[in-house]
Write a protein that holds these residues in place. Structure first.
Motif, PDB file in Angstrom:
ATOM      1  N   ARG A   1       0.816  -1.226   0.000  1.00  0.00           N
ATOM      2  CA  ARG A   1       0.000   0.000   0.000  1.00  0.00           C
ATOM      3  C   ARG A   1       0.844   1.269   0.000  1.00  0.00           C
ATOM      4  NH1 ARG A   1      -5.372  -0.946   3.726  1.00  0.00           N
ATOM      5  NH2 ARG A   1      -5.665  -3.128   3.263  1.00  0.00           N
TER       6      ARG A   1
ATOM      7  N   PHE B   1       2.121   4.813  -1.547  1.00  0.00           N
ATOM      8  CA  PHE B   1       1.430   5.820  -2.346  1.00  0.00           C
ATOM      9  C   PHE B   1       2.100   5.910  -3.711  1.00  0.00           C
ATOM     10  CE2 PHE B   1       1.103   7.463   2.135  1.00  0.00           C
ATOM     11  CZ  PHE B   1      -0.166   6.932   2.341  1.00  0.00           C
ATOM     12  N   PRO B   2       1.364   5.593  -4.779  1.00  0.00           N
ATOM     13  CA  PRO B   2       2.003   5.471  -6.099  1.00  0.00           C
ATOM     14  C   PRO B   2       2.522   6.805  -6.645  1.00  0.00           C
ATOM     15  CG  PRO B   2      -0.377   5.219  -6.289  1.00  0.00           C
ATOM     16  CD  PRO B   2      -0.057   5.249  -4.822  1.00  0.00           C
ATOM     17  N   HIS B   3       1.950   7.927  -6.189  1.00  0.00           N
ATOM     18  CA  HIS B   3       2.338   9.216  -6.744  1.00  0.00           C
ATOM     19  C   HIS B   3       3.518   9.838  -6.004  1.00  0.00           C
ATOM     20  CE1 HIS B   3      -0.378   9.862  -3.441  1.00  0.00           C
ATOM     21  NE2 HIS B   3      -0.098  11.149  -3.392  1.00  0.00           N
TER      22      HIS B   3
ATOM     23  N   TYR C   1       6.004  10.292   5.071  1.00  0.00           N
ATOM     24  CA  TYR C   1       4.609  10.747   5.063  1.00  0.00           C
ATOM     25  C   TYR C   1       4.053  10.987   6.469  1.00  0.00           C
ATOM     26  CZ  TYR C   1      -0.333  11.102   3.932  1.00  0.00           C
ATOM     27  OH  TYR C   1      -1.623  11.548   3.803  1.00  0.00           O
TER      28      TYR C   1
ATOM     29  N   ARG D   1      10.044   5.531  -7.699  1.00  0.00           N
ATOM     30  CA  ARG D   1       8.605   5.412  -7.478  1.00  0.00           C
ATOM     31  C   ARG D   1       8.296   3.970  -7.085  1.00  0.00           C
ATOM     32  NH1 ARG D   1       4.811   9.038  -9.657  1.00  0.00           N
ATOM     33  NH2 ARG D   1       5.638  11.121  -9.410  1.00  0.00           N
TER      34      ARG D   1
ATOM     35  N   ALA E   1       6.275   1.881  -8.169  1.00  0.00           N
ATOM     36  CA  ALA E   1       6.070   0.956  -9.286  1.00  0.00           C
ATOM     37  C   ALA E   1       7.391   0.351  -9.759  1.00  0.00           C
ATOM     38  CB  ALA E   1       5.391   1.677 -10.445  1.00  0.00           C
TER      39      ALA E   1
ATOM     40  N   LEU F   1      -5.413   2.714   0.185  1.00  0.00           N
ATOM     41  CA  LEU F   1      -4.338   3.706   0.287  1.00  0.00           C
ATOM     42  C   LEU F   1      -4.735   4.783   1.289  1.00  0.00           C
ATOM     43  CD1 LEU F   1      -3.294   4.195  -3.445  1.00  0.00           C
ATOM     44  CD2 LEU F   1      -2.051   2.986  -1.651  1.00  0.00           C
TER      45      LEU F   1
ATOM     46  N   VAL G   1      -5.769  13.349   4.310  1.00  0.00           N
ATOM     47  CA  VAL G   1      -5.737  12.175   3.441  1.00  0.00           C
ATOM     48  C   VAL G   1      -6.254  12.560   2.058  1.00  0.00           C
ATOM     49  CG1 VAL G   1      -6.718   9.889   3.024  1.00  0.00           C
ATOM     50  CG2 VAL G   1      -6.013  10.531   5.325  1.00  0.00           C
TER      51      VAL G   1
ATOM     52  N   THR H   1      -3.633  14.938   0.317  1.00  0.00           N
ATOM     53  CA  THR H   1      -2.292  14.434  -0.015  1.00  0.00           C
ATOM     54  C   THR H   1      -2.302  13.095  -0.744  1.00  0.00           C
ATOM     55  OG1 THR H   1      -2.116  13.355   2.143  1.00  0.00           O
ATOM     56  CG2 THR H   1      -1.199  15.568   1.961  1.00  0.00           C
ATOM     57  N   VAL H   2      -3.403  12.369  -0.666  1.00  0.00           N
ATOM     58  CA  VAL H   2      -3.436  11.063  -1.351  1.00  0.00           C
ATOM     59  C   VAL H   2      -4.492  11.058  -2.458  1.00  0.00           C
ATOM     60  CG1 VAL H   2      -3.825   8.581  -1.091  1.00  0.00           C
ATOM     61  CG2 VAL H   2      -2.588   9.844   0.674  1.00  0.00           C
TER      62      VAL H   2
ATOM     63  N   PRO I   1      -4.172  14.209  -5.341  1.00  0.00           N
ATOM     64  CA  PRO I   1      -3.127  14.073  -6.371  1.00  0.00           C
ATOM     65  C   PRO I   1      -3.401  12.920  -7.332  1.00  0.00           C
ATOM     66  CG  PRO I   1      -2.149  14.196  -4.179  1.00  0.00           C
ATOM     67  CD  PRO I   1      -3.621  14.119  -3.988  1.00  0.00           C
ATOM     68  N   LEU I   2      -4.006  11.844  -6.821  1.00  0.00           N
ATOM     69  CA  LEU I   2      -4.253  10.693  -7.683  1.00  0.00           C
ATOM     70  C   LEU I   2      -5.404  10.939  -8.656  1.00  0.00           C
ATOM     71  CD1 LEU I   2      -3.723   7.759  -5.155  1.00  0.00           C
ATOM     72  CD2 LEU I   2      -2.282   8.379  -7.091  1.00  0.00           C
TER      73      LEU I   2
ATOM     74  N   ARG J   1      -1.079   7.109 -13.667  1.00  0.00           N
ATOM     75  CA  ARG J   1      -0.759   7.625 -12.344  1.00  0.00           C
ATOM     76  C   ARG J   1      -1.234   6.677 -11.246  1.00  0.00           C
ATOM     77  NH1 ARG J   1      -0.184  13.687 -11.331  1.00  0.00           N
ATOM     78  NH2 ARG J   1       0.520  13.645  -9.185  1.00  0.00           N
TER      79      ARG J   1
ATOM     80  N   ALA K   1      -1.798   3.534 -11.572  1.00  0.00           N
ATOM     81  CA  ALA K   1      -1.005   2.304 -11.640  1.00  0.00           C
ATOM     82  C   ALA K   1       0.390   2.564 -11.087  1.00  0.00           C
ATOM     83  CB  ALA K   1      -0.920   1.814 -13.071  1.00  0.00           C
ATOM     84  N   GLY K   2       0.735   3.823 -10.896  1.00  0.00           N
ATOM     85  CA  GLY K   2       2.003   4.152 -10.257  1.00  0.00           C
ATOM     86  C   GLY K   2       3.189   4.148 -11.189  1.00  0.00           C
ATOM     87  N   ALA K   3       2.940   4.256 -12.484  1.00  0.00           N
ATOM     88  CA  ALA K   3       4.079   4.236 -13.415  1.00  0.00           C
ATOM     89  C   ALA K   3       4.746   5.600 -13.470  1.00  0.00           C
ATOM     90  CB  ALA K   3       3.617   3.835 -14.801  1.00  0.00           C
TER      91      ALA K   3
END
Lengths: 360, 230
Positions: free
Chosen positions: A86, A88-90, A99, A127, A129, B122, B136, B139-140, B143-144, B226, B228-230
């Protein structure tokens, strides 16, 4: 640190009714999948609302259905390492790690120490990923520690990893236990992990606490064989690495005397944790002669416990518990009975880092 | 400029202003509504969802008429707002209100989809790290879903640029006041010999719409990357 838990909650299949206390060190919640372990820890973290609960950490009440106290998750100070990382992907690894840091009013270890301990210095700018499964786990663990929690919950943190990754993470968890001194509640249904890490074990069966106590006692108590799996029973000993002999053996001193094992890669003086499985212990009525086993300990039989696999023999070797598995036929042939003096022959001893006494 | 007479030019400028205001003013409520529909279960969830989508399926002239009833100077809301100095009927603000209501479903839909793509686990993890709910979100979650918000804004803007039925019913077609680009095209088509003017406006309308669609498509692909976190 003392965690005090009492939870009642109606689940679809059964009623969860768990009460236990967790002292400092690593407390393992052990039980089959679906026994209610995750319900217990998500209730502690405030991610689930139970029918009835009273939970406190060090005198701070997290939830009390009687008085209506119910702190939201962000005010509980329970770090949580989930089965999936879990992250944070960004955010990159560094931002993930930091964090929770500014949000905490407690102080904790400096980030550099944790980052070094977990071996993730080189990942800081990546990142999530771009990380492997094992790296993600380590970052997730670091992120939870760096939020300076009162207590760290780890819910099957290794279950999603293959054996190689598990072996990769395990030493980090041992270091965490021994160096940081953060109390940990470790949920698992894999006994090898529990035997290696836990200082206290709470056995959960069908939503109830079947037994709780120091890891060494629980794993050595034949009555828990049905829950733990009889192949998994065995003693845990604490020993000090006292010498590296020239012929490739290491000498470990424990309460019962010296034990020799194939070379352990650690500096002398370190405290090690030995696990001696019940099926790796043979019994002899006379001092054995002309055998290849190096470690023979005099012992006294405390109790015999018959099950479908044979007989589990509980032994006392100078104050240290030991467990031996023999067949019913051997038990009868040797006329084993409580109080009898025997010689325990250790066929194998597994050695891992650090002490069962815990850092707390 | 570009062979447009001042009235046509005025219509383009007014349309841009009306659309920008409609888009920006409805954004906060759009995000809140999308979040509520995606994440909260409450009585009236289905009703709210239906209400938000209603302008999409109602004849625009009906929406315009209902706006006139509510926000006209005689209407209950309009009369109240007039005391506060806010007049909608037959003003450009009314055109913005009509556009905002007509583009609201598209905006909410785009943002809602992007919120639903964010794993609530998340947000849970952020809470265990000590973050209160608003933090939350900021910041989470935010942005996503940013690409989804941008895509929703682009779609809303394009829809607002093209709004005709509700606008002309609610605020009429007053050059320089409430004559937006589509109303201007309609007006030019009513006048013999003004077709070249209409054609130029049509080209502008097509360009704006195409640009918006391409931009929103590109942004929605960015969400997927984004999240998917790439």
């Amino acid at each position: 640190m003392m965690l005090d838990v009492a939870i009642r909650h109606r689940l679809p299949d059964f009623e969860l009714d768990a009460r236990f206390q967790a002292p400092a060190g690593v407390t393992a919640l052990f039980g089959k999948s679906g026994a209610g372990k995750t319900t217990v820890v998500s209730t502690i973290a405030g991610l689930m609302r139970p029918d009835h609960a009273r939970i406190s950490v060090d005198g701070t009440t997290l939830i009390d259905s009687e008085t209506g106290v119910n702190l939201p998750p962000h005010r509980r100070g329970i770090g949580y390492v989930f089965q999936e990382a879990r992250l944070f992907p960004h955010l990159n690894v560094r931002a993930n790690l930091l964090y929770g840091r500014r949000l905490s009013r407690r102080s904790g270890p400096p980030p550099r120490q944790i980052i070094q301990m977990l071996g993730i210095e080189h990942l800081l700018h990546r990142r999530p990923a771009a990380l492997s499964g094992g790296e993600k786990s380590r970052v997730a663990i670091g992120r939870a520690i760096l939020s300076n929690p009162r207590l760290l919950v780890m819910d099957e943190p290794l279950a999603a990893l293959d054996q190689a990754r598990k072996d990769e993470i395990m030493p980090y968890l041992e270091r965490l236990r021994d160096q940081i001194g953060l109390p940990i509640l470790y949920v698992s249904h894999a006994l090898p992990e529990v035997a290696r890490l836990a200082t206290t074990i709470v056995l959960i069966d069908n939503g109830r606490v079947a037994a709780a106590g120091p890891a060494g006692e629980i794993l050595c108590d034949p009555r828990h064989a049905p829950l733990l799996g009889s192949r998994q029973m065995g003693a845990i000993l604490t020993a000090r690495l006292s010498a590296q002999d020239a012929d490739g053996l290491s000498r470990l001193d424990c309460a019962t005397g010296p034990i020799w094992v194939p070379r352990v890669a650690a500096e002398t003086g370190r405290t090690m944790r030995l696990r001696i499985m019940a099926h790796d212990v043979m019994l002899s009525l006379t001092p054995p002669q002309g055998i290849s086993a190096l470690n023979v300990l005099p012992a006294r039989i405390v109790e015999l416990h018959e099950d479908q696999d044979g007989v589990l023999v509980q032994l006392d070797t100078g104050g240290q518990g030991l467990l031996a598995r023999v067949t019913a036929r051997s038990a009868a042939a040797l006329a084993l009975r409580p109080g009898l003096q025997v010689h325990a022959i250790l066929k194998a001893v597994s050695v891992t880092a650090a002490n069962i006494g815990g850092a707390g | 400029m570009w062979g447009l007479d001042p009235a046509a030019w005025q219509a383009v400028i007014l349309s841009l202003k009306v659309s920008a205001v409609a888009m920006l003013a409805s954004l906060p409520l759009g995000i809140l509504t999308a979040y509520a529909l995606a994440r909260w279960r409450f009585p009236g969830h289905g009703l709210l969802n239906g209400l938000v989508h209603l302008p999409l399926v109602l004849p625009p002239v009906v929406t315009g008429y209902l706006l006139l009833l509510a926000f006209g100077t005689q209407g209950p809301v309009g009369a109240f707002l007039e005391q506060l100095g806010l007049v909608f009927a037959f003003r450009w603000t009314g055109a913005a209100l009509a556009a905002a209501i007509m583009c609201f479903p598209l905006m909410v839909r785009a943002i809602r989809l992007s919120i639903e793509a964010v794993d609530p686990k998340l947000e849970q993890a952020a809470a265990t790290l000590g973050a209160p709910r608003l933090r939350v979100f900021l910041t989470v979650t935010l942005p996503l879903i940013l690409p989804g918000i941008l895509a929703g804004m682009v779609l809303a803007f394009a829809k607002a640029m093209g709004e005709f039925g509700a606008t002309i019913t609610f605020v009429s077609n007053i050059p320089g006041q409430t004559q937006t680009l589509p109303s201007a095209i309609y007006a030019f088509l009513q006048v013999p010999g003004a077709e070249p003017q209409a054609a130029r406006l049509v080209l502008i309308a097509v360009a704006v719409a195409m640009g918006a669609l391409i931009l929103s498509e590109w942004l929605s692909r960015a969400i997927a990357r984004r999240v998917a976190g790439a």
